[in-house]
Motif scaffolding. Sequence first.
Motif, PDB file in Angstrom:
ATOM      1  N   LEU A 145       0.823  -1.257   0.006  1.00  0.00           N
ATOM      2  CA  LEU A 145       0.061  -0.414  -0.056  1.00  0.00           C
ATOM      3  C   LEU A 145       0.388   1.562  -0.038  1.00  0.00           C
ATOM      4  O   LEU A 145       0.546   1.706  -0.917  1.00  0.00           O
ATOM      5  N   LEU A 167      -5.570  -1.712  -3.466  1.00  0.00           N
ATOM      6  CA  LEU A 167      -6.077  -2.060  -1.978  1.00  0.00           C
ATOM      7  C   LEU A 167      -6.530  -2.824  -1.744  1.00  0.00           C
ATOM      8  O   LEU A 167      -6.349  -3.607  -2.227  1.00  0.00           O
ATOM      9  N   GLN A 187      -6.099  -0.419   8.038  1.00  0.00           N
ATOM     10  CA  GLN A 187      -7.310   0.922   7.577  1.00  0.00           C
ATOM     11  C   GLN A 187      -7.214   1.893   8.589  1.00  0.00           C
ATOM     12  O   GLN A 187      -6.766   3.212   7.638  1.00  0.00           O
ATOM     13  N   ASP A 224     -10.592   4.431   2.380  1.00  0.00           N
ATOM     14  CA  ASP A 224     -10.966   4.063   0.903  1.00  0.00           C
ATOM     15  C   ASP A 224      -9.495   2.773   0.462  1.00  0.00           C
ATOM     16  O   ASP A 224      -9.653   2.832  -1.017  1.00  0.00           O
ATOM     17  N   ARG A 225      -8.788   2.187   1.141  1.00  0.00           N
ATOM     18  CA  ARG A 225      -7.937   1.788   0.547  1.00  0.00           C
ATOM     19  C   ARG A 225      -7.475  -0.070   1.474  1.00  0.00           C
ATOM     20  O   ARG A 225      -7.070  -0.607   0.938  1.00  0.00           O
ATOM     21  N   PRO A 262      -6.182  -4.221  -7.012  1.00  0.00           N
ATOM     22  CA  PRO A 262      -7.226  -5.201  -5.786  1.00  0.00           C
ATOM     23  C   PRO A 262      -6.164  -6.295  -5.058  1.00  0.00           C
ATOM     24  O   PRO A 262      -6.223  -6.902  -6.346  1.00  0.00           O
TER      25      PRO A 262
END
Lengths: 328, 347
Positions: A21, A28, A48, A54-55, A80
Amino acid sequence: MSELAQLNMVEAINQGLGQLLEEDSQALLMGEDIGANGGVFRATAGLQQRFGEDRVIDTPLSEAGFVGAAIGMCLVGLHPVVEIQFDAFVYPAFEQLISQAGRFRWRTRGKYGLPLVIRIPYGGGTRAPELHSDSPETLFSHMPGLRVVVPSDPLSAGEMLLAAAKYGDPVIFLEPKRMYRRGRQPVPAKFPDGDLDHALVRRPGDDLTLVAYGAMIEVVEGAADRLQDEGISARVLDLRCIYPLDRESLLNAAEETGRVLVVHEAARHCGVGAEVAALLQEEAADVLLAPTLRVTGMDMPFPLAQNEDDALPSVERVLAAAHTMLEY
Amino acid sequence: MLGLAETEMVAALRKWPREVALDLFQAMARLRTFDERAVILQRQGRIGTYPTFYGEEAVQAASVKALQSRDWLFPTYRQTAVVTLRGCPALVPLLMWRGHPGGWHDVMDYRVAPVCVPVATNLPHAVGAAWGAKLRHEDLVALGYGGDGSTSAGDFHEACNLAAVVQAPVIFLITNNQWAISTPLSKQTRVRRVADKGAAYGIPAIRVDAFDVFACYQAVGEAAARGRAGEGPTLIEAIGYRLGPHGTADEPSLYRDLELDRLWDPMEPLRRTQAGLVRAGVAEEAELDQIRADAGAELRDIGDAIEAEPPVTVEEIAGTVHRETPWGLLPDGLREPSWRAGGGDQG
């Protein structure tokens, strides 16, 4: 590479996901309960909080829906990494994976791939309820267009995860959940890129090769120890890549040890062992000193907790098969 | 009833700028020509089984024209010609029906996803594209096609639910033609209106006449505007009737009264739109006839063109499945065991 932390497999995966990330702004994570909860195995713990909602995305209970959506995300430039909560929960997404994801590159005449990783905690030995202990690797390696890999220790888990995320075609990343907290290993603060092509010789040996992957590495290591006490030198080959198989390492094992025994916890029929045995029969029959035997799970639903040890390959079963081959 | 509809249509037509009206008519004409030609090619044995979309030209043309070229389309097997409205040569989808790999269009050039054959499997993809664009702060919407039958499939429901939860700017364009091969709507669902299914997911729904290209254009435009304004998904039920068979291999007389087809046929949208445009004074008959004739020009020698397409070897196709082709993808007869090849590597 200077700092080495002692991490177990689930911590190494967590570190690898965080590294991904950080390094790739289009990456994501998505899945059930992976956000505030950090995933039921805590593989995404804290991510998170670090990277935002959002990721690291909590999805509805909808494997076909969110695996399908991940395919669409790839089309608009995202990368993803999807977590399936437990092995058997991937079955609702099977159609999306085999009829859609695996065929995407073929449908674009080789031009475009889907940079998609499906992480699946899999396998038995954790005393879990029904349908929490399956080994689905054969299903995915039989269907076209998917890479299927299985790490067996913390370091390879982190390295292979990053390689899978950068690969550019869908990768089914099977995590042997029984090994999540089995042991620690020094790993670098930043994983180097691993590869998705090569098996690894975990232990050298000349008299026979024990081929395994995932949680079965521990079992064949135990068997190799016992064989060593008997004066038998057993090579341990960690397959790591289920599709495609590392053909060269398998042929080398046949040539150099003459006997190849395959161990997996998935069912026997049409399993990875069958494919390895067929490969050796087709291409190495002249150098084999004994037929290839298989020690596998059973062709039935994976048993409930009380009987799972009866179905899982054990050191004793591996030893028995090894002796049969050595006495051939 | 049809007379009243015609009157309403003429009045409605006067609302639209002439260039929009003619653009939609031209798109419908191109789709019709493609469909007619494909059926002929199938009868000639030059392509394989083909799912005609006769009667769905209005909803399909409107779906493309009401969106921007940056928006993504997710077709099923009944929308294989929409990519031609995005600039792809008609040769490409016709090659698909011939079974030639040249039939795979460039998905990135046209922003039209590969055709999904199992109905509803394309809808989660549309959700993901729309949702992904939203996460990337990109101004685009995605549209996924389906039929009444697809709304019985699990992927439709998972797509609707997910889209609503994340407020993805996606449009589910469901053409309710009342038949899924031989299965009538009454055996597909107990709800009277497919649009009602949106309520279960908190998705607003629009019902529209699938034979009215302007109504469809307005509906898709409104849905796209909602999506762009951050108001999430829209379900459109375009109500029509499958005027033709399911495909060239289908025989509707086995399961439905063909009198129904005869009664519905006046709704056929191209003829109806042409009549409406003339009556509303938007265009002359001859001008519209010319548009139809021009639409056919591209397809005049298409049968020869698809036959002239050089064949692709199975080895070439095998090389398109993976980024790096794994060993062992050659057909069995071409695989040489290493002990015969002297231990050499094989393909």
